[in-house]
Design a protein around this motif. Structure first.
Motif, PDB file in Angstrom:
ATOM      1  N   THR A 255      -4.048  -9.512  -4.012  1.00 49.71           N
ATOM      2  CA  THR A 255      -4.003 -10.899  -4.480  1.00 49.71           C
ATOM      3  C   THR A 255      -2.996 -11.750  -3.716  1.00 49.71           C
ATOM      4  OG1 THR A 255      -4.556 -10.151  -6.723  1.00 49.71           O
ATOM      5  CG2 THR A 255      -3.960 -12.464  -6.449  1.00 49.71           C
ATOM      6  N   GLN A 256      -3.523 -12.659  -2.936  1.00 51.14           N
ATOM      7  CA  GLN A 256      -2.773 -13.725  -2.268  1.00 51.14           C
ATOM      8  C   GLN A 256      -1.647 -13.202  -1.390  1.00 51.14           C
ATOM      9  OE1 GLN A 256      -1.607 -16.521  -5.317  1.00 51.14           O
ATOM     10  NE2 GLN A 256      -3.717 -17.112  -5.760  1.00 51.14           N
ATOM     11  N   VAL A 257      -1.875 -12.067  -0.759  1.00 53.56           N
ATOM     12  CA  VAL A 257      -0.844 -11.511   0.132  1.00 53.56           C
ATOM     13  C   VAL A 257      -0.616 -12.448   1.314  1.00 53.56           C
ATOM     14  CG1 VAL A 257      -0.241  -9.563   1.611  1.00 53.56           C
ATOM     15  CG2 VAL A 257      -1.409  -9.152  -0.560  1.00 53.56           C
ATOM     16  N   LEU A 258      -1.707 -12.960   1.893  1.00 56.78           N
ATOM     17  CA  LEU A 258      -1.624 -13.909   3.009  1.00 56.78           C
ATOM     18  C   LEU A 258      -2.450 -15.151   2.692  1.00 56.78           C
ATOM     19  CD1 LEU A 258      -1.917 -11.411   6.012  1.00 56.78           C
ATOM     20  CD2 LEU A 258       0.162 -12.521   5.164  1.00 56.78           C
ATOM     21  N   LYS A 259      -2.217 -15.716   1.541  1.00 52.36           N
ATOM     22  CA  LYS A 259      -2.993 -16.857   1.045  1.00 52.36           C
ATOM     23  C   LYS A 259      -3.060 -17.994   2.055  1.00 52.36           C
ATOM     24  CE  LYS A 259      -4.955 -19.495  -2.146  1.00 52.36           C
ATOM     25  NZ  LYS A 259      -6.342 -19.241  -2.627  1.00 52.36           N
ATOM     26  N   ASN A 260      -1.958 -18.289   2.724  1.00 48.46           N
ATOM     27  CA  ASN A 260      -1.912 -19.406   3.661  1.00 48.46           C
ATOM     28  C   ASN A 260      -2.911 -19.237   4.798  1.00 48.46           C
ATOM     29  OD1 ASN A 260      -0.321 -21.926   4.094  1.00 48.46           O
ATOM     30  ND2 ASN A 260       0.083 -20.997   6.093  1.00 48.46           N
ATOM     31  N   MET A 261      -3.208 -17.963   5.129  1.00 47.97           N
ATOM     32  CA  MET A 261      -4.081 -17.705   6.270  1.00 47.97           C
ATOM     33  C   MET A 261      -5.557 -17.821   5.936  1.00 47.97           C
ATOM     34  SD  MET A 261      -2.042 -14.742   8.392  1.00 47.97           S
ATOM     35  CE  MET A 261      -3.120 -14.931   9.830  1.00 47.97           C
ATOM     36  N   GLU A 262      -5.872 -18.209   4.721  1.00 52.49           N
ATOM     37  CA  GLU A 262      -7.261 -18.578   4.438  1.00 52.49           C
ATOM     38  C   GLU A 262      -7.654 -19.806   5.242  1.00 52.49           C
ATOM     39  OE1 GLU A 262      -8.429 -18.886   0.332  1.00 52.49           O
ATOM     40  OE2 GLU A 262      -6.970 -17.369  -0.254  1.00 52.49           O
ATOM     41  N   THR A 263      -6.702 -20.694   5.465  1.00 51.86           N
ATOM     42  CA  THR A 263      -7.010 -21.961   6.143  1.00 51.86           C
ATOM     43  C   THR A 263      -6.156 -22.216   7.371  1.00 51.86           C
ATOM     44  OG1 THR A 263      -5.476 -23.122   4.656  1.00 51.86           O
ATOM     45  CG2 THR A 263      -7.801 -23.045   4.005  1.00 51.86           C
ATOM     46  N   ILE A 272       5.528 -13.686   4.720  1.00 50.69           N
ATOM     47  CA  ILE A 272       6.014 -12.631   5.614  1.00 50.69           C
ATOM     48  C   ILE A 272       7.113 -11.819   4.943  1.00 50.69           C
ATOM     49  CG2 ILE A 272       7.442 -12.271   7.679  1.00 50.69           C
ATOM     50  CD1 ILE A 272       4.595 -12.452   8.385  1.00 50.69           C
ATOM     51  N   GLU A 273       8.047 -12.511   4.298  1.00 52.12           N
ATOM     52  CA  GLU A 273       9.138 -11.808   3.624  1.00 52.12           C
ATOM     53  C   GLU A 273       8.604 -10.921   2.502  1.00 52.12           C
ATOM     54  OE1 GLU A 273      13.413 -12.732   1.411  1.00 52.12           O
ATOM     55  OE2 GLU A 273      12.203 -14.381   2.204  1.00 52.12           O
ATOM     56  N   ALA A 274       7.639 -11.461   1.710  1.00 52.87           N
ATOM     57  CA  ALA A 274       7.059 -10.675   0.621  1.00 52.87           C
ATOM     58  C   ALA A 274       6.278  -9.480   1.165  1.00 52.87           C
ATOM     59  CB  ALA A 274       6.150 -11.556  -0.234  1.00 52.87           C
ATOM     60  N   LEU A 275       5.540  -9.682   2.263  1.00 49.97           N
ATOM     61  CA  LEU A 275       4.783  -8.591   2.868  1.00 49.97           C
ATOM     62  C   LEU A 275       5.707  -7.491   3.363  1.00 49.97           C
ATOM     63  CD1 LEU A 275       2.080  -7.444   3.834  1.00 49.97           C
ATOM     64  CD2 LEU A 275       2.298  -8.856   5.894  1.00 49.97           C
ATOM     65  N   TYR A 276       6.809  -7.880   3.952  1.00 46.01           N
ATOM     66  CA  TYR A 276       7.813  -6.909   4.414  1.00 46.01           C
ATOM     67  C   TYR A 276       8.308  -6.058   3.244  1.00 46.01           C
ATOM     68  CZ  TYR A 276      12.429  -5.346   6.094  1.00 46.01           C
ATOM     69  OH  TYR A 276      13.523  -4.604   6.433  1.00 46.01           O
ATOM     70  N   GLU A 277       8.650  -6.693   2.139  1.00 43.36           N
ATOM     71  CA  GLU A 277       9.145  -5.966   0.973  1.00 43.36           C
ATOM     72  C   GLU A 277       8.063  -5.069   0.384  1.00 43.36           C
ATOM     73  OE1 GLU A 277      12.180  -5.743   0.082  1.00 43.36           O
ATOM     74  OE2 GLU A 277      12.941  -7.268   1.463  1.00 43.36           O
ATOM     75  N   LEU A 305      -1.096  -7.791   9.776  1.00 47.81           N
ATOM     76  CA  LEU A 305      -0.780  -6.597   8.995  1.00 47.81           C
ATOM     77  C   LEU A 305      -0.309  -5.469   9.901  1.00 47.81           C
ATOM     78  CD1 LEU A 305      -3.738  -6.416   6.421  1.00 47.81           C
ATOM     79  CD2 LEU A 305      -1.387  -7.128   5.967  1.00 47.81           C
ATOM     80  N   GLU A 306      -0.990  -5.301  11.013  1.00 51.43           N
ATOM     81  CA  GLU A 306      -0.629  -4.214  11.925  1.00 51.43           C
ATOM     82  C   GLU A 306       0.739  -4.470  12.559  1.00 51.43           C
ATOM     83  OE1 GLU A 306      -0.791  -0.649  13.166  1.00 51.43           O
ATOM     84  OE2 GLU A 306      -2.502  -1.440  12.058  1.00 51.43           O
ATOM     85  N   ARG A 307       1.011  -5.702  12.933  1.00 45.58           N
ATOM     86  CA  ARG A 307       2.319  -6.002  13.540  1.00 45.58           C
ATOM     87  C   ARG A 307       3.444  -5.792  12.535  1.00 45.58           C
ATOM     88  NH1 ARG A 307      -0.250 -10.703  15.403  1.00 45.58           N
ATOM     89  NH2 ARG A 307       1.135 -12.035  14.149  1.00 45.58           N
ATOM     90  N   MET A 308       3.217  -6.220  11.296  1.00 45.48           N
ATOM     91  CA  MET A 308       4.243  -6.042  10.277  1.00 45.48           C
ATOM     92  C   MET A 308       4.453  -4.564   9.966  1.00 45.48           C
ATOM     93  SD  MET A 308       5.768  -8.753   9.394  1.00 45.48           S
ATOM     94  CE  MET A 308       6.534  -8.153   7.884  1.00 45.48           C
ATOM     95  N   ASN A 309       3.369  -3.807   9.965  1.00 43.57           N
ATOM     96  CA  ASN A 309       3.474  -2.369   9.723  1.00 43.57           C
ATOM     97  C   ASN A 309       4.293  -1.709  10.827  1.00 43.57           C
ATOM     98  OD1 ASN A 309       2.841   0.055   8.294  1.00 43.57           O
ATOM     99  ND2 ASN A 309       1.273   0.513   9.816  1.00 43.57           N
TER     100      ASN A 309
END
Length: 319
Positions: A255-263, A272-277, A305-309
């Protein structure tokens, strides 16, 4: 991060071929709530034709009450009543569970209504929101699901389809008790893994009984928020992840992990900070929903996702 669940739709697997994003990490999700059984079967065939060995997750709609057969959206105005025919829900007996004064949340809690009246013919709500209510949007009322069947007829038909095509995963929506999981497992073919979604307060309260039955869970923060309130999501998310890790159950987060990237082609710094955590929290995988199904930048989402991983893995090595 072991796996990415990528929801297919008009964007990914439609306009964007799977070959642009494919890796062994990917699980391709079909949302069974959208489209007919025939549509879902065509989606399975489409994925398999593009990536013959693709892992597929068929996500059951579950007993989420949704609007249905609304040809033209219903205009909502704050402070004004509106009505929907009782037949315009995927569960026609919805009206039997409603009483005047009850609160309903729709479209992932974007809209809020108060029940004015409900009978066999129609349900009348008082809107507390402005907007447009369209077909196939969830309408949630807390505390009424005890008497609603866990599996609707469409769920059973989709399970048969999953068995026919020997799909790798079936997602169970709106699990509330361990008995719900057992009911579905009795119908799902051997070799198909069950992913029990944790998206109700009942599932959280019964999590010690649910976790021993499955190898995977998925925390759907959108639907869970309608049950517990948006402000409680961080605390409940941490609690569920900790419980799953204790039981050695793999956790997906949605749910809404990368919401901004829909558009837009890039995420917000907050995302990015939330994804990192999230990636450091012990979760096994992340689900992309609208980001890949209907978003404009599905390939960029997967690349991010791959770059953050890789960033998290590199940090762990350095430390």
């Amino acid at each position: 991060m072991k796996k990415y669940i990528l929801t297919t739709g008009p964007a990914l697997a439609g306009e964007i071929p799977l070959s642009q994003v494919h890796s062994d990490r990917n699980i391709y999700r079909i949302n069974g709530a959208h489209g007919t059984i025939f549509d879902v079967e065509n989606s399975i065939r489409n994925i398999r034709s593009q990536i013959p060995g693709a892992a597929i997750l068929l996500d059951l709609p579950g007993n989420k009450v949704r609007t249905a057969d609304i040809p033209v959206g219903i205009r909502l105005e704050q402070g004004k009543p509106f009505e929907i025919a009782s037949s315009q829900f995927n569960y026609p007996d919805f009206y039997l569970h409603l009483k005047p004064g009850m609160t309903a949340w729709a479209n992932d809690s974007i809209f809020e209504f108060e029940v004015i009246s409900a009978d066999r013919e129609k349900i009348v709500f008082l809107s507390k929101s402005d907007g447009m209510l369209i077909t196939n949007k969830g309408v949630h009322v807390r505390g009424i699901h005890t008497d609603i069947p866990f599996l609707f007829e469409k769920d059973r038909q989709l399970i048969q389809l999953a068995n026919q095509y020997k799909l790798e995963y079936v997602g169970l929506s709106f699990v509330r008790t361990a008995e719900n999981v057992r009911e579905a497992q009795a119908l799902i073919g051997e070799g198909t893994q069950v992913i029990s979604k944790i998206e109700t307060i009942d599932a959280v309260e019964h999590i010690n009984d649910i976790l021993p039955l499955v190898n995977y869970i998925l925390v759907d923060r959108g639907d869970l928020s309608t049950d517990i309130g948006l402000e409680k999501i961080p605390r409940f998310q941490r609690y569920i992840i900790d419980k799953a890790l204790y039981f050695d159950v793999k956790v997906f987060l949605a749910t809404q992990v990368l919401k901004n990237m829909e558009t837009k082609p890039i995420p917000t710094i907050g995302e990015i900070e939330a994804l990192y955590e999230i990636m450091k929290s012990g979760v096994y995988g992340i689900q992309m929903s609208e980001e890949t199904a209907v978003g404009r930048y599905p390939a960029e989402c997967v690349q991010l996702l791959e770059r953050m991983n890789q960033e998290v893995m590199t940090e762990n090595i350095r430390l």
